[in-house]
Design a protein around this motif. Structure first.
Motif, PDB file in Angstrom:
ATOM      1  N   ASP A   1       3.530  -6.967 -53.840  1.00 21.82           N
ATOM      2  CA  ASP A   1       3.406  -8.426 -53.885  1.00 21.82           C
ATOM      3  C   ASP A   1       4.759  -9.121 -53.788  1.00 21.82           C
ATOM      4  O   ASP A   1       4.880 -10.180 -53.142  1.00 21.82           O
ATOM      5  CB  ASP A   1       2.693  -8.852 -55.173  1.00 21.82           C
ATOM      6  N   LEU A   2       5.785  -8.559 -54.419  1.00 29.73           N
ATOM      7  CA  LEU A   2       7.120  -9.154 -54.330  1.00 29.73           C
ATOM      8  C   LEU A   2       7.648  -9.094 -52.900  1.00 29.73           C
ATOM      9  O   LEU A   2       8.286 -10.044 -52.424  1.00 29.73           O
ATOM     10  CB  LEU A   2       8.080  -8.443 -55.276  1.00 29.73           C
ATOM     11  N   VAL A   3       7.398  -7.998 -52.207  1.00 27.23           N
ATOM     12  CA  VAL A   3       7.830  -7.891 -50.806  1.00 27.23           C
ATOM     13  C   VAL A   3       7.099  -8.929 -49.955  1.00 27.23           C
ATOM     14  O   VAL A   3       7.724  -9.619 -49.126  1.00 27.23           O
ATOM     15  CB  VAL A   3       7.585  -6.467 -50.273  1.00 27.23           C
ATOM     16  N   LEU A   4       5.808  -9.048 -50.132  1.00 31.72           N
ATOM     17  CA  LEU A   4       5.035 -10.022 -49.360  1.00 31.72           C
ATOM     18  C   LEU A   4       5.493 -11.445 -49.642  1.00 31.72           C
ATOM     19  O   LEU A   4       5.451 -12.314 -48.761  1.00 31.72           O
ATOM     20  CB  LEU A   4       3.546  -9.879 -49.684  1.00 31.72           C
ATOM     21  N   GLN A   5       5.971 -11.690 -50.860  1.00 31.61           N
ATOM     22  CA  GLN A   5       6.409 -13.026 -51.250  1.00 31.61           C
ATOM     23  C   GLN A   5       7.794 -13.362 -50.711  1.00 31.61           C
ATOM     24  O   GLN A   5       8.037 -14.499 -50.272  1.00 31.61           O
ATOM     25  CB  GLN A   5       6.417 -13.132 -52.779  1.00 31.61           C
ATOM     26  N   HIS A   6       8.704 -12.393 -50.701  1.00 33.92           N
ATOM     27  CA  HIS A   6      10.108 -12.702 -50.446  1.00 33.92           C
ATOM     28  C   HIS A   6      10.635 -12.249 -49.089  1.00 33.92           C
ATOM     29  O   HIS A   6      11.676 -12.756 -48.647  1.00 33.92           O
ATOM     30  CB  HIS A   6      10.980 -12.069 -51.534  1.00 33.92           C
ATOM     31  N   ILE A   7       9.997 -11.302 -48.440  1.00 33.51           N
ATOM     32  CA  ILE A   7      10.543 -10.749 -47.197  1.00 33.51           C
ATOM     33  C   ILE A   7       9.818 -11.333 -45.989  1.00 33.51           C
ATOM     34  O   ILE A   7       8.602 -11.157 -45.834  1.00 33.51           O
ATOM     35  CB  ILE A   7      10.434  -9.208 -47.194  1.00 33.51           C
ATOM     36  N   GLU A   8      10.565 -12.019 -45.164  1.00 29.21           N
ATOM     37  CA  GLU A   8       9.981 -12.666 -43.989  1.00 29.21           C
ATOM     38  C   GLU A   8       9.363 -11.627 -43.058  1.00 29.21           C
ATOM     39  O   GLU A   8       9.962 -10.592 -42.762  1.00 29.21           O
ATOM     40  CB  GLU A   8      11.059 -13.451 -43.251  1.00 29.21           C
ATOM     41  N   GLY A   9       8.149 -11.907 -42.612  1.00 28.23           N
ATOM     42  CA  GLY A   9       7.464 -11.033 -41.671  1.00 28.23           C
ATOM     43  C   GLY A   9       6.685  -9.905 -42.312  1.00 28.23           C
ATOM     44  O   GLY A   9       5.960  -9.189 -41.612  1.00 28.23           O
ATOM     45  N   ALA A  10       6.796  -9.731 -43.629  1.00 28.10           N
ATOM     46  CA  ALA A  10       6.058  -8.660 -44.304  1.00 28.10           C
ATOM     47  C   ALA A  10       4.575  -8.992 -44.347  1.00 28.10           C
ATOM     48  O   ALA A  10       4.184 -10.114 -44.677  1.00 28.10           O
ATOM     49  CB  ALA A  10       6.599  -8.455 -45.713  1.00 28.10           C
ATOM     50  N   ARG A  11       3.729  -7.999 -44.037  1.00 33.75           N
ATOM     51  CA  ARG A  11       2.279  -8.206 -44.025  1.00 33.75           C
ATOM     52  C   ARG A  11       1.593  -7.053 -44.714  1.00 33.75           C
ATOM     53  O   ARG A  11       1.988  -5.891 -44.564  1.00 33.75           O
ATOM     54  CB  ARG A  11       1.772  -8.333 -42.585  1.00 33.75           C
ATOM     55  N   ASP A  12       0.551  -7.372 -45.462  1.00 35.45           N
ATOM     56  CA  ASP A  12      -0.220  -6.350 -46.156  1.00 35.45           C
ATOM     57  C   ASP A  12      -0.983  -5.531 -45.121  1.00 35.45           C
ATOM     58  O   ASP A  12      -1.754  -6.078 -44.332  1.00 35.45           O
ATOM     59  CB  ASP A  12      -1.194  -7.013 -47.136  1.00 35.45           C
ATOM     60  N   PRO A  13      -0.795  -4.206 -45.089  1.00 36.66           N
ATOM     61  CA  PRO A  13      -1.448  -3.411 -44.057  1.00 36.66           C
ATOM     62  C   PRO A  13      -2.933  -3.184 -44.278  1.00 36.66           C
ATOM     63  O   PRO A  13      -3.636  -2.762 -43.361  1.00 36.66           O
ATOM     64  CB  PRO A  13      -0.698  -2.080 -44.094  1.00 36.66           C
ATOM     65  N   LEU A  14      -3.433  -3.472 -45.495  1.00 36.09           N
ATOM     66  CA  LEU A  14      -4.842  -3.230 -45.800  1.00 36.09           C
ATOM     67  C   LEU A  14      -5.463  -4.448 -46.471  1.00 36.09           C
ATOM     68  O   LEU A  14      -4.793  -5.136 -47.242  1.00 36.09           O
ATOM     69  CB  LEU A  14      -4.982  -2.015 -46.733  1.00 36.09           C
ATOM     70  N   PRO A  15      -6.739  -4.700 -46.224  1.00 32.13           N
ATOM     71  CA  PRO A  15      -7.415  -5.786 -46.938  1.00 32.13           C
ATOM     72  C   PRO A  15      -7.632  -5.417 -48.395  1.00 32.13           C
ATOM     73  O   PRO A  15      -7.587  -4.252 -48.777  1.00 32.13           O
ATOM     74  CB  PRO A  15      -8.752  -5.911 -46.186  1.00 32.13           C
ATOM     75  N   GLY A  16      -7.872  -6.434 -49.223  1.00 34.72           N
ATOM     76  CA  GLY A  16      -8.102  -6.157 -50.637  1.00 34.72           C
ATOM     77  C   GLY A  16      -6.783  -6.042 -51.377  1.00 34.72           C
ATOM     78  O   GLY A  16      -5.702  -6.245 -50.830  1.00 34.72           O
ATOM     79  N   SER A  17      -6.871  -5.718 -52.646  1.00 38.62           N
ATOM     80  CA  SER A  17      -5.683  -5.623 -53.496  1.00 38.62           C
ATOM     81  C   SER A  17      -5.747  -4.352 -54.321  1.00 38.62           C
ATOM     82  O   SER A  17      -5.869  -4.384 -55.546  1.00 38.62           O
ATOM     83  CB  SER A  17      -5.574  -6.851 -54.411  1.00 38.62           C
TER      84      SER A  17
END
Length: 469
Positions: free
Chosen positions: A261-277
């Motif tokens: 979650d921190l990477v998705l919040q702070h790193i430009e272009g980062a995307r979650d590779p899978l749906p859900g959490s």
């Protein structure tokens, strides 16, 4: 007298490479995390081993401490001088030459100031692999990697830095040069002296060159981001994949949801590779020296079997090099995302792989009993039992008071690590950060033996004072 001493150093390295001005020395006096700021009489930048030897001889004669430094990417303050300003900081960055390549012997001889990425590139150009891989590989240097016994993401298959070195050249505290650059895999002629200096954090001498092991270059890779229900499933998945894929498993990294979650919040272009959490994910990579398209088929077959066993919730298999790099970027940017988020209490611990689930469960319970809203950012090299276990409060106004209780939090984490037969420093070393803490967990005999080795090689105590011991 100091003017005379500095003039001696300038005569050795050239006046352009003796830095005394505050603006010039400042970049060398802070650690990467900003935790430590030191002072130094001067920064000396020698060009070769002979100059390193002359500098150390001069410092020895004047009883001036020496702090060796490579790329200054360490995480425990091991390459930062103490604030007393007594030391000379010795930068090895100009010793950056590839001395020899022997493809038939699968060895590469490089100087200590070579960046890790340059060593990887030299091996690649020869159709070989140097497998040490770190997020800081574009700026860290081989001498520092050796001095901290660096690990990284491929220890599971290739081992850490201690496993990747065959020989060393070392300048001793009095300026003598030990040439142990042999490229031998078998040499039973007494004590294996190189291992005294690997992991010694510059407290016994200065590594100036190394003969490194090379390996066949992989021709095929398969990478996947895998959601798992819990750490126990991740450990079981590792055993499952090893059973089906053998030594083709190159890396096996675990990432807790707060870290992602921190990477998705702070790193430009980062995307979650899978749906859900999913609460936990594992980044798995296989490689093979044969250009065999069946590697991906094997990978997907074993992942499918793991899903049937309930070990895997979902998986995203990279379909291209770009997709694989995007998955690795999620893992490699965790530390940067944490830095952008704010200060945290960081731990670099190791326990037996089988005990990782017990550690994560017990550590979480013990910490939340004291701090119910603590944020636990856990990730790392589950394949070799090394976790980065970092603590903070999500609310900035509460985090400062939490950080003030670092010693208390360390006690919870480190005592549990000791109970489980682990280590409070897996790959970052001790430096200044854990110099006192280690006394709680090493036996008196271990510490005594370490002090005796230090006294034998550096009786005046001039090498990297205030670190490790």
């Amino acid at each position: 007298m100091m003017d005379e001493f500095l003039s001696t150093l300038a005569a050795i390295v050239g006046r352009d490479y003796l830095l005394v001005d505050g603006a010039e020395t400042a970049p060398y006096l802070n650690d990467w995390r900003g935790r430590y700021r030191g002072a130094a009489r001067a920064v000396v930048r020698p060009a070769d081993t002979a100059q390193v030897a002359a500098v150390l001889a001069a410092c020895h004669a004047a009883a001036v401490p020496v702090v060796p430094q490579g790329g200054n990417t360490g995480l425990c303050g091991g390459a930062t001088p103490l604030p007393d300003g007594r030391s000379v900081l010795l930068s090895l960055s100009r010793l950056n030459r590839v001395r020899a390549l022997d493809p038939d012997n699968n060895t590469l001889c490089v100087e200590a100031g070579c960046k890790l990425s340059a060593v990887q590139a030299a091996a690649h150009e020869a159709g070989r692999l140097f497998p040490l891989s770190l997020a800081s590989e574009g700026s860290c240097e081989i001498g520092g990697n050796l001095s901290t016994n660096a690990g990284g993401v491929q220890v599971l298959r290739y081992g850490n830095m201690r496993d990747l070195v065959l020989g060393l050249e070392v300048v001793l505290p009095d300026g003598q040069v030990w040439d142990g650059l042999r490229g031998l895999r078998k040499d039973n002629t007494g004590y294996d002296l190189k291992h005294l200096f690997v992991g010694a954090e510059g407290t016994l001498g200065v590594i100036t060159a190394a003969t490194l092991k090379l390996f066949p270059a992989p021709q095929a890779r398969a990478t996947a981001w895998v959601a798992v229900p819990d750490p126990a499933a991740a450990v079981a998945l590792l055993a499952h994949m090893r059973g089906g894929c053998g030594d083709r498993i190159t890396a096996f990294e675990i990432v807790g949801r707060p870290a992602l979650d921190l990477v998705l919040q702070h790193i430009e272009g980062a995307r979650d590779p899978l749906p859900g959490s999913a609460p936990w994910a594992v980044l798995v990579e296989l490689s093979d020296t044969l250009p065999d398209a069946a590697l991906e088929d094997m990978f997907e077959r074993e992942l499918g079997a793991a899903i049937e066993k309930g070990l895997v919730l979902d998986a995203a298999v990279a379909g291209s090099l770009a997709q694989a790099e995007a998955l690795w970027a999620l893992r490699e940017n965790i530390s940067e995302a944490q830095r952008l988020e704010g200060v945290s209490i960081k731990h670099d611990i190791a326990v037996p792989v089988s005990r990782i689930p017990a550690f994560l469960s017990a550590a979480g319970s013990r910490l939340r009993a004291v701090w119910p809203d603590v944020r636990i950012v856990a990730f790392g090299h589950i394949g070799d039992g090394n976790l980065h276990y970092n603590l903070s409060k999500a609310a900035a106004e509460e985090n400062a008071s939490f950080i003030a209780r670092t010693e208390e939090a360390n006690r919870v984490v480190h005592d549990l690590v000791a109970e489980l037969g682990g280590s409070i420093s897996a790959e970052h070393g001790l430096g200044q950060l854990k110099r006192e803490e280690i006394r709680r967990y090493k036996s008196e005999l271990e510490l005594l033996l370490m002090r005796k080795i230090k006294s034998a090689l550096d009786p005046a105590g001039l090498m990297n004072p205030g670190k490790l011991l």
